[in-house]
Design an enzyme around this catalytic site. Structure first.
Site, PDB file in Angstrom:
ATOM      1  N   GLN A  94      -9.113   3.711 -10.579  1.00  0.00           N
ATOM      2  CA  GLN A  94     -10.066   4.446  -9.746  1.00  0.00           C
ATOM      3  C   GLN A  94     -11.299   4.872 -10.552  1.00  0.00           C
ATOM      4  O   GLN A  94     -12.128   5.632 -10.047  1.00  0.00           O
ATOM      5  CB  GLN A  94      -9.390   5.688  -9.136  1.00  0.00           C
ATOM      6  CG  GLN A  94      -8.230   5.370  -8.194  1.00  0.00           C
ATOM      7  CD  GLN A  94      -8.676   4.778  -6.857  1.00  0.00           C
ATOM      8  OE1 GLN A  94      -9.858   4.799  -6.501  1.00  0.00           O
ATOM      9  NE2 GLN A  94      -7.727   4.226  -6.108  1.00  0.00           N
ATOM     10  N   THR A 151      -0.824  -2.990 -10.112  1.00  0.00           N
ATOM     11  CA  THR A 151       0.577  -2.584 -10.087  1.00  0.00           C
ATOM     12  C   THR A 151       1.384  -3.406 -11.085  1.00  0.00           C
ATOM     13  O   THR A 151       2.162  -2.862 -11.874  1.00  0.00           O
ATOM     14  CB  THR A 151       1.147  -2.755  -8.661  1.00  0.00           C
ATOM     15  OG1 THR A 151       0.458  -1.863  -7.788  1.00  0.00           O
ATOM     16  CG2 THR A 151       2.634  -2.467  -8.617  1.00  0.00           C
ATOM     17  N   ASN A 189      -6.126   8.895  -7.873  1.00  0.00           N
ATOM     18  CA  ASN A 189      -6.477   8.184  -6.647  1.00  0.00           C
ATOM     19  C   ASN A 189      -6.528   9.085  -5.422  1.00  0.00           C
ATOM     20  O   ASN A 189      -7.159   8.738  -4.432  1.00  0.00           O
ATOM     21  CB  ASN A 189      -5.492   7.037  -6.402  1.00  0.00           C
ATOM     22  CG  ASN A 189      -4.041   7.462  -6.527  1.00  0.00           C
ATOM     23  OD1 ASN A 189      -3.653   8.083  -7.517  1.00  0.00           O
ATOM     24  ND2 ASN A 189      -3.255   7.150  -5.525  1.00  0.00           N
ATOM     25  N   SER A 242      -8.311  -2.861 -11.353  1.00  0.00           N
ATOM     26  CA  SER A 242      -7.901  -3.643 -10.179  1.00  0.00           C
ATOM     27  C   SER A 242      -9.144  -4.073  -9.406  1.00  0.00           C
ATOM     28  O   SER A 242      -9.921  -3.241  -8.945  1.00  0.00           O
ATOM     29  CB  SER A 242      -7.016  -2.761  -9.283  1.00  0.00           C
ATOM     30  OG  SER A 242      -6.660  -3.440  -8.103  1.00  0.00           O
ATOM     31  N   ALA A 243      -9.315  -5.386  -9.245  1.00  0.00           N
ATOM     32  CA  ALA A 243     -10.571  -5.917  -8.701  1.00  0.00           C
ATOM     33  C   ALA A 243     -10.892  -5.409  -7.294  1.00  0.00           C
ATOM     34  O   ALA A 243     -12.045  -5.103  -6.985  1.00  0.00           O
ATOM     35  CB  ALA A 243     -10.538  -7.446  -8.707  1.00  0.00           C
ATOM     36  N   HIS A 244      -9.875  -5.303  -6.440  1.00  0.00           N
ATOM     37  CA  HIS A 244     -10.174  -4.970  -5.047  1.00  0.00           C
ATOM     38  C   HIS A 244     -10.584  -3.517  -4.866  1.00  0.00           C
ATOM     39  O   HIS A 244     -10.952  -3.120  -3.760  1.00  0.00           O
ATOM     40  CB  HIS A 244      -8.996  -5.325  -4.130  1.00  0.00           C
ATOM     41  CG  HIS A 244      -7.834  -4.382  -4.211  1.00  0.00           C
ATOM     42  ND1 HIS A 244      -7.676  -3.339  -3.340  1.00  0.00           N
ATOM     43  CD2 HIS A 244      -6.786  -4.320  -5.059  1.00  0.00           C
ATOM     44  CE1 HIS A 244      -6.551  -2.687  -3.640  1.00  0.00           C
ATOM     45  NE2 HIS A 244      -6.000  -3.272  -4.686  1.00  0.00           N
ATOM     46  N   CYS A 253      -0.256   3.921  -0.144  1.00  0.00           N
ATOM     47  CA  CYS A 253       1.125   3.476  -0.237  1.00  0.00           C
ATOM     48  C   CYS A 253       2.102   4.545   0.213  1.00  0.00           C
ATOM     49  O   CYS A 253       3.198   4.250   0.648  1.00  0.00           O
ATOM     50  CB  CYS A 253       1.459   2.989  -1.637  1.00  0.00           C
ATOM     51  SG  CYS A 253       0.756   3.967  -2.914  1.00  0.00           S
ATOM     52  N   THR A 308      -0.063 -19.988 -13.111  1.00  0.00           N
ATOM     53  CA  THR A 308      -1.346 -20.663 -13.066  1.00  0.00           C
ATOM     54  C   THR A 308      -2.486 -19.635 -13.034  1.00  0.00           C
ATOM     55  O   THR A 308      -2.446 -18.694 -12.253  1.00  0.00           O
ATOM     56  CB  THR A 308      -1.424 -21.556 -11.811  1.00  0.00           C
ATOM     57  OG1 THR A 308      -0.348 -22.489 -11.850  1.00  0.00           O
ATOM     58  CG2 THR A 308      -2.743 -22.314 -11.743  1.00  0.00           C
TER      59      THR A 308
HETATM   60  C1  LIG Z   1      -4.671   4.850  -9.621  1.00  0.00           C
HETATM   61  C2  LIG Z   1      -4.091   3.587  -9.107  1.00  0.00           C
HETATM   62  N1  LIG Z   1      -3.302   2.841  -9.896  1.00  0.00           N
HETATM   63  C3  LIG Z   1      -2.765   1.696  -9.488  1.00  0.00           C
HETATM   64  C4  LIG Z   1      -2.986   1.235  -8.220  1.00  0.00           C
HETATM   65  C5  LIG Z   1      -2.335  -0.040  -7.819  1.00  0.00           C
HETATM   66  O1  LIG Z   1      -3.271  -1.004  -7.483  1.00  0.00           O
HETATM   67  P1  LIG Z   1      -2.831  -2.307  -6.680  1.00  0.00           P
HETATM   68  O2  LIG Z   1      -2.211  -1.825  -5.402  1.00  0.00           O
HETATM   69  O3  LIG Z   1      -4.089  -3.037  -6.468  1.00  0.00           O
HETATM   70  O4  LIG Z   1      -1.832  -3.033  -7.490  1.00  0.00           O
HETATM   71  C6  LIG Z   1      -3.795   1.983  -7.352  1.00  0.00           C
HETATM   72  C7  LIG Z   1      -4.086   1.582  -5.960  1.00  0.00           C
HETATM   73  O5  LIG Z   1      -3.248   1.237  -5.169  1.00  0.00           O
HETATM   74  C8  LIG Z   1      -4.356   3.183  -7.810  1.00  0.00           C
HETATM   75  O6  LIG Z   1      -5.144   3.926  -7.023  1.00  0.00           O
HETATM   76  C1  LIG Z   2       8.087 -26.462  -9.761  1.00  0.00           C
HETATM   77  C2  LIG Z   2       7.164 -25.344 -10.068  1.00  0.00           C
HETATM   78  N1  LIG Z   2       7.634 -24.090 -10.056  1.00  0.00           N
HETATM   79  C3  LIG Z   2       6.846 -23.044 -10.319  1.00  0.00           C
HETATM   80  C4  LIG Z   2       5.528 -23.214 -10.617  1.00  0.00           C
HETATM   81  C5  LIG Z   2       4.715 -22.006 -10.913  1.00  0.00           C
HETATM   82  O1  LIG Z   2       3.686 -21.836  -9.991  1.00  0.00           O
HETATM   83  P1  LIG Z   2       2.483 -20.863 -10.320  1.00  0.00           P
HETATM   84  O2  LIG Z   2       1.877 -21.336 -11.596  1.00  0.00           O
HETATM   85  O3  LIG Z   2       1.598 -21.002  -9.175  1.00  0.00           O
HETATM   86  O4  LIG Z   2       3.041 -19.493 -10.495  1.00  0.00           O
HETATM   87  C6  LIG Z   2       4.985 -24.518 -10.638  1.00  0.00           C
HETATM   88  C7  LIG Z   2       3.579 -24.813 -10.960  1.00  0.00           C
HETATM   89  O5  LIG Z   2       2.985 -24.374 -11.904  1.00  0.00           O
HETATM   90  C8  LIG Z   2       5.831 -25.594 -10.353  1.00  0.00           C
HETATM   91  O6  LIG Z   2       5.373 -26.849 -10.352  1.00  0.00           O
END
Ligand SMILES: Cc1ncc(COP(=O)(O)O)c(C=O)c1O
Ligand SMILES: Cc1ncc(COP(=O)(O)O)c(C=O)c1O
Lengths: 164, 383, 383, 164
Positions: free
Chosen positions: C178, C71, C150, C198-200, C324, C236
């Site tokens: 898909q 998404t 989908n 999308s990995a899942h 969804c 990160t």
């Molecule tokens: C065709 C398609 N695109 C995008 C998505 C979005 O994936 P996600 O919900 O993992 O962000 C999905 C599934 O929800 C999908 O089936």
């Molecule tokens: C103060 C602060 N805000 C935001 C972030 C962003 O976090 P993330 O990289 O997990 O998105 C971090 C760390 O990277 C942080 O130390």
């Protein structure tokens, strides 16, 4: 952006060759990089127109130290003319590549080398009372030995490695 | 050998958290938006997680939006609140020691026509309240000031800042990513409109953050799609991630008392010995108003990255500042903001301890650090 | 009893994928932006993952951006390409059977002044190429058409679409969420500018997606901050997630041949028996140009959600459409787009099989389904 | 948004009471929801002004079926006047709550009840040749028995439950 160093870079960082200052140096020069704050101080001993010893002080990161270390080894025994033609590519390729954002370290080291030679030549000229141009011919000869094409050839694989 | 003193960058997951996530990956893997039992059970689970997370910060479950990271959450708040409240004003204030994700979100808005001011900090890293007061205008929509700084661990006076911000009718966001579990934050009492946390900073999983919002204030989604999170953050619910964040947060606060005592003792021990045994060191940032896991030390005349690398080869993980600024060459704007002179900007090391560190590790670290500093200072050109 | 036939909503993680993630959570937990060895090893790992992922789609590692979800990835592409290429044009085309995350990203852009057209599909669910050709203008910047739908599993002719789109100089995005592992997609050969996964959806972890981009085209980041992913997606690095996505993708394609044969046989068996043993059913969408895991069936005169719930109480997980749209009341716009009449829009069930389904499960499903349909049809008011 | 149903809703969906059609019904009425497509057909048998039997056909989701089922049980034995005052809140509270987006199912069921009574009264009026207003007094009496305050009291805990 990766900061992964090659084994050789690491070795030269952990065990830098020729760090410190040449005793009774013939010349001394400081260079620095405004952006990253790195600083190098080179001292040099020249005997019979050849570099007998090149040492450095470093305020810089691992690759700053490593490039200075490699440089100091590479130019030892070179004539000044050879040394003046020394290219930063040779350091990079000798180290087996440097991270893109660290290439400037090798450039800074070479800049320092050129500067310390320039200081040396100025000193010499002052002492002899004439400008230091006598060795121009030698320079040309050495340059002919290292064609540009070869440098490019060295550069290419390095760049490829960095892209990964 | 691995001594991990970079817990502000990320933390090792707690095995108890991981076990919970595993259960959801293998036994409760339904999409929480699916109507069948495997989906709806997860829908209830998310509601339960929100209830638990809300309680810790004394807020309401319906104020929580789970995101894919704190970075996403901060982008969502900064951009989403400013873009949705143009009728209220076009002015934004962030402190000048914010994390890049707040900083850059704010800067992007300038390109969209918003106006941005930076609230300065003093030499200890604390917001200058009088300066902040002067910056607030009638058109100020949002003020974003982090609870705890990621580089120097300095803790802001959220109560005073919130009061100041709300006095002029602006909204208040605080990035509390580095505050867990060091601060106990009462969102209701402190009147905080938005608060961001990140699971992987407190021994939870990567890829999940959360943000508390004020439902009374308009906000625009950053990521739209299937309508999850009440249309505020679309995308399949990351149930194992949400469960992991919740468990990690609960454990962090449950075991907080003991942990704080331990980490503070270790951190103080580290600093005392460094101060005594290594010459020419300075602590950056206030020592008292600081989380007990953080040290940020100036080692004069040598370069931070060289220290870091040397320690790394001895198995010790530290950082020169924030992880994200590490691989590009930028010096720390946080340290510049607290007044470090140019010469000293490249000579700093951040040690951030965590719940798995031991005294033995700290002893070894000190031993190595002494060698490292000595070695590097042996050939520094700086007097 | 748990028979999971909702694999288009999400899939159960593969234990081999989980094992890899675990290793990274406990042994390689460094922040990949940290300079120390624990960080830099992960930086290399990410590079390795990109290389592997790129190879599967015949693209380059540097074209990959990992995100927190598909998404997010689709929001990033649709909004990022349109906003960054205003000099090129202001027109966007998406098919009218796109996932809501593409649909709603596109609709948001309309509010920003962009122009949007929907490319229609025929009664089988296939893009009408001639209609698409008519919609493309000189100012068309991007055309987004999903590889596999989908809800009905219909496969588009990516080669023909890409050719058409590029003939007029527009860029081409395909949502291939898909499509894994049903299609082998050669990004280079098909000249695809952007592709989302999308990995899942292929037995990988939640909270991580990936998108291939064309580095020659300007794009604006959706999430800014620490500068990760070449400044295109800050936050990160989710190393265990990235490792999990990569492993899941590799396994999916490695075991593809066997899996496709198996799932097709099961799916066809399910459809044959439904067709034979349950009256008044219709298959929605093309049967041939369809992934072998998908069935979408109209059960006349009874309501889809009632069928779903009845099956759910028997331990069978199916869906009425996309997950969804399930919990809000909207009928499927996909089914409307392929021409289902209003009366039939609420009577459909999606069965999406996966690699863990067995013939025994399908037999049980058919038995239950017959009971369910019979029971509900016993008191339907519809003739 | 949750779609979690209470045990009672589930029971009424899986084992709906009084589904089907009343034989020789006194009245029949169809209602439908344009948005979600749900449909209900009610048939009714009235004896001595009381609902003897109310049945329904349903094209709808689980809560559509369950709300019709509960309604059919609740109104059995009521006078028409009582039944006309029957409020959808009573279905929701009887089921122990309904998901927010399914509240409309209970409204539709009550709408159907009202419609089938209206049809019945029209039929009766037609047969008797006079308008069906005789029972107005009774209606008022029943209404007095169920003060608004009580309805609100029932509604509140339900809403609280839904918010979770
Ligand atoms: C065709 C398609 N695109 C995008 C998505 C979005 O994936 P996600 O919900 O993992 O962000 C999905 C599934 O929800 C999908 O089936
Ligand atoms: C103060 C602060 N805000 C935001 C972030 C962003 O976090 P993330 O990289 O997990 O998105 C971090 C760390 O990277 C942080 O130390």
């Amino acid at each position: 952006m990766s900061l992964n160093y090659t084994k050789k870079t690491i070795d030269n960082f952990l065990h830098p060759k020729n760090s410190g200052e040449v005793k009774n140096a013939d010349a001394r020069a400081d260079v620095g990089n405004m952006v990253c704050g790195d600083q190098l101080t080179f001292t040099i001993k020249v005997v019979d127109g050849k570099i007998k010893e090149l040492k450095y002080l470093s305020f810089g990161c691992a690759s700053n130290i490593a490039t200075a270390s490699v440089l100091s080894e590479k130019v030892k025994g070179m004539t000044l003319a050879q040394a003046k033609k020394f290219n930063w590519n040779e350091i990079v390729s000798d180290l087996g590549g440097l991270p893109t954002q660290k290439i400037h370290c090798s450039v800074l080291a070479v800049e320092g080398l050129q500067k310390v030679i320039a200081v040396y030549e100025k000193n010499q000229a002052k002492m002899a009372g004439k400008p230091a141009v006598a060795k121009k011919a030698v320079t040309k000869k050495v340059a002919a030995k290292k064609p540009v094409a070869k440098k490019v050839a060295i550069k290419k694989p390095v760049n490829k490695k960095l892209k990964k | 050998m691995l001594i991990y003193l970079d817990n502000a960058a990320t933390t090792k997951i707690d095995p108890r958290v991981f076990a919970k996530m595993k259960d959801f990956y293998f036994n409760h893997y339904g999409n929480a938006s699916s109507i069948h039992f495997l989906g709806q059970a997860n829908d209830l689970k998310i509601a339960e997680c929100k209830e638990k997370v809300a309680k810790i910060f004394n807020s309401q479950p319906e104020n929580i939006v789970f995101t894919g990271s704190a970075t996403e959450a901060n982008n969502f708040i900064i951009k989403g609140v400013m873009r949705a409240n143009k009728n209220k004003g076009n002015h934004l204030i962030v402190s000048n020691i914010e994390h890049p994700c707040v900083m850059n979100s704010a800067r992007e808005l300038v390109a969209e026509g918003f106006e941005l001011d930076f609230a300065p900090v003093d030499s200890k890293g604390l917001i200058k309240l009088d300066e902040l007061a002067k910056l607030i205008r009638p058109t100020t929509v949002l003020v974003s000031i982090m609870a705890v700084n990621n580089e120097i661990g300095v803790i802001q006076d959220l109560a005073a800042i919130s009061k100041l911000v709300h006095a002029s009718g602006a909204y208040f966001h605080t990035d509390a990513v580095q505050a867990v579990p060091y601060l106990k934050i009462d969102i209701k009492k402190l009147n905080i409109d938005y608060l961001t946390i990140s699971a992987h900073k407190f021994h939870g999983p990567l890829g999940v953050g959360a943000v508390f919002i004020n439902r009374k204030i308009k906000i625009k989604a950053l990521i739209s799609g299937g309508g999850q999170e009440n249309n505020l953050r679309s995308g399949t619910y990351n149930v194992p991630g949400i469960v992991g964040l919740t468990e990690a947060l609960l454990l962090s606060y449950k075991e907080r008392g003991e942990y704080l005592k331990k980490v503070k003792a270790l951190r103080n021990y580290l600093w005392q010995r460094i101060k005594k045994e290594i010459p020419d060191v300075v602590l950056n940032g206030d020592f008292v108003k600081r989380t007990p896991n953080n040290l940020n030390i100036l080692f004069r005349r040598i370069e931070g990255e060289a220290i870091l690398m040397d320690l790394s080869f001895k198995g010790i993980c530290v950082s020169t500042g924030s992880a994200c600024s590490a691989v590009n060459l930028k010096v720390s704007s946080v340290l510049r903001s607290i007044g470090l002179v140019e010469d000293n900007l490249n000579s700093n090391i951040r040690f951030t301890l965590g719940k798995y560190n031991t005294k033995k590790e700290i002893d070894y670290t000190i031993k190595c650090l002494k060698d490292t500093v000595k070695r590097l200072r042996a050939f520094t050109p700086i007097k």
